[in-house]
Design an enzyme around this catalytic site. Structure first.
Site, PDB file in Angstrom:
ATOM      1  N   ILE A  84       0.827  -1.207   0.000  1.00  0.00           N
ATOM      2  CA  ILE A  84       0.000   0.000   0.000  1.00  0.00           C
ATOM      3  C   ILE A  84       0.862   1.258   0.000  1.00  0.00           C
ATOM      4  CG2 ILE A  84      -1.857   1.246   1.180  1.00  0.00           C
ATOM      5  CD1 ILE A  84      -2.640  -1.531   0.066  1.00  0.00           C
ATOM      6  N   ILE A  85       1.926   1.255   0.797  1.00  0.00           N
ATOM      7  CA  ILE A  85       2.786   2.439   0.936  1.00  0.00           C
ATOM      8  C   ILE A  85       4.246   2.072   0.677  1.00  0.00           C
ATOM      9  CG2 ILE A  85       1.209   3.507   2.599  1.00  0.00           C
ATOM     10  CD1 ILE A  85       3.202   2.671   4.821  1.00  0.00           C
ATOM     11  N   GLU A  89       8.407  -2.762   4.046  1.00  0.00           N
ATOM     12  CA  GLU A  89       8.270  -3.944   3.186  1.00  0.00           C
ATOM     13  C   GLU A  89       8.631  -3.609   1.743  1.00  0.00           C
ATOM     14  OE1 GLU A  89       7.617  -7.091   4.196  1.00  0.00           O
ATOM     15  OE2 GLU A  89       7.723  -6.280   6.230  1.00  0.00           O
ATOM     16  N   LYS A  92      12.330  -3.547   1.387  1.00  0.00           N
ATOM     17  CA  LYS A  92      12.903  -4.886   1.261  1.00  0.00           C
ATOM     18  C   LYS A  92      13.096  -5.241  -0.210  1.00  0.00           C
ATOM     19  CE  LYS A  92      11.062  -7.426   5.298  1.00  0.00           C
ATOM     20  NZ  LYS A  92      10.201  -8.593   5.640  1.00  0.00           N
ATOM     21  N   HIS A 145      -2.823  -0.827   7.931  1.00  0.00           N
ATOM     22  CA  HIS A 145      -1.846  -1.559   8.738  1.00  0.00           C
ATOM     23  C   HIS A 145      -1.042  -0.615   9.612  1.00  0.00           C
ATOM     24  CE1 HIS A 145       1.692  -3.924   9.860  1.00  0.00           C
ATOM     25  NE2 HIS A 145       0.958  -4.994   9.619  1.00  0.00           N
ATOM     26  N   GLU A 173      -0.910   0.040  13.644  1.00  0.00           N
ATOM     27  CA  GLU A 173       0.412   0.215  14.249  1.00  0.00           C
ATOM     28  C   GLU A 173       0.900   1.662  14.317  1.00  0.00           C
ATOM     29  OE1 GLU A 173       3.269  -2.365  12.454  1.00  0.00           O
ATOM     30  OE2 GLU A 173       2.218  -4.198  13.038  1.00  0.00           O
ATOM     31  N   LEU A 200      -4.352  -5.034   1.321  1.00  0.00           N
ATOM     32  CA  LEU A 200      -4.501  -5.842   0.107  1.00  0.00           C
ATOM     33  C   LEU A 200      -5.365  -7.059   0.364  1.00  0.00           C
ATOM     34  CD1 LEU A 200      -3.461  -6.166  -2.898  1.00  0.00           C
ATOM     35  CD2 LEU A 200      -1.843  -7.809  -1.931  1.00  0.00           C
ATOM     36  N   VAL A 201      -5.143  -7.738   1.495  1.00  0.00           N
ATOM     37  CA  VAL A 201      -5.868  -8.961   1.820  1.00  0.00           C
ATOM     38  C   VAL A 201      -6.665  -8.772   3.109  1.00  0.00           C
ATOM     39  CG1 VAL A 201      -4.074 -10.362   0.722  1.00  0.00           C
ATOM     40  CG2 VAL A 201      -4.016 -10.003   3.197  1.00  0.00           C
ATOM     41  N   HIS A 205      -5.073  -9.478  10.463  1.00  0.00           N
ATOM     42  CA  HIS A 205      -5.497  -8.225  11.095  1.00  0.00           C
ATOM     43  C   HIS A 205      -6.999  -8.007  10.944  1.00  0.00           C
ATOM     44  CE1 HIS A 205      -1.725  -6.658  12.489  1.00  0.00           C
ATOM     45  NE2 HIS A 205      -1.169  -6.740  11.292  1.00  0.00           N
TER      46      HIS A 205
END
Length: 261
Positions: A84-85, A89, A92, A145, A173, A200-201, A205
């Site tokens: 998303i942003i 991640e 990475k 998230h 978070e 996304l999914v 959460h």
């Protein structure tokens, strides 16, 4: 020349939402770009390990996928993030890509969902398309998230752009938090909140932190504050307009390839 699109997401261990979101996005990419072969990678080592142990399913990390593409003789690679942003991640991906640059004629990392002002506006339109109809004194709460990365500000920006609508975005978070949103709901005299993941999914959460009957879930916290709730377990990857945003990002990446000559 052999060309590939590597679709990279955080991943999920929930098979049903994986099919509706990640696999749906991959199929959309394959249909839109028939000259490219589509591959998959996850950035979450924890999910990769869980799928291997539980389901004997092997999913590549970005590095493993790129090594495979190199061995298979692919020369042009576009990496489309389904994140998303541009947070930890996403970084990475860019970090793992760096050492593979000499191995391909062209390798480009395309942007996640929220990159430009236009992306935010398109995401808002996609939310309107996906959300349930709201009655008087009802609102929609989007569960983002969040992140400890400085890119967490994307959530606050999107929430600010939604100020004139009965739609509130808060993060698990980071900022904005649920307590702050509850105050705003009470000030607006909202009696019922619809909850939907801005992820996304609809995975762990959404299932547990948002929609469960646990005392500390968002559903329970809102109801303890006197606000009725209704949960909608639909990940953004199911949304055709969100899928279209990722497709647009790939088209932009392909134009960058052509511009390089």
């Amino acid at each position: 020349m052999k060309k590939a699109i590597l679709v990279v997401s955080f991943g999920t261990s929930y098979p049903e939402t994986r099919e509706k979101t990640i696999e749906a996005c991959e199929k959309r990419v394959a249909q839109e770009f028939p000259d490219y072969t589509v591959f998959r990678a996850f950035t979450s080592n924890k999910i990769i390990k869980k799928l291997k142990t539980r389901d004997n399913m092997h999913i590549n990390t970005p590095s493993q996928a790129l090594n495979q593409l190199k061995e298979l003789g692919y020369k042009e690679v576009i990496i489309q993030s389904l994140h998303i942003i541009s947070g930890g991640e996403f970084e990475k991906i860019t970090a793992q890509v760096e050492r593979f640059k000499p191995d391909f004629d062209s390798i480009i990392v395309s942007q996640p969902l929220l990159d430009s002002k236009e992306d935010y506006e398109k995401a808002i339109e996609a939310i309107r398309h996906q959300m349930p109809p709201l009655k008087e004194q009802e609102a929609l709460i989007l569960m983002g998230h969040g992140s400890k990365h400085h890119a967490f500000s994307a959530y606050a920006c999107l929430d600010h752009m939604l100020l004139n609508e009965p739609i509130y975005l808060c993060a698990v978070e980071s900022y904005p938090g649920l307590d702050q949103v509850i105050e705003r709901l009470q000030q607006a005299e909202i009696k019922k909140a619809h909850l939907m993941p801005f992820m996304l999914v609809a995975g762990d959460h959404a299932t547990n932190d948002m929609a469960s009957d646990d005392d500390d879930s968002w559903k329970s916290t809102l109801e303890q504050a006197g606000i009725k709730t209704e949960c909608h377990l639909q990940g953004l990857g199911e949304n055709e307009l969100i899928q279209a945003q990722f497709i647009d990002h790939i088209h932009t990446a392909i134009e960058r390839v052509k511009a390089r000559g």
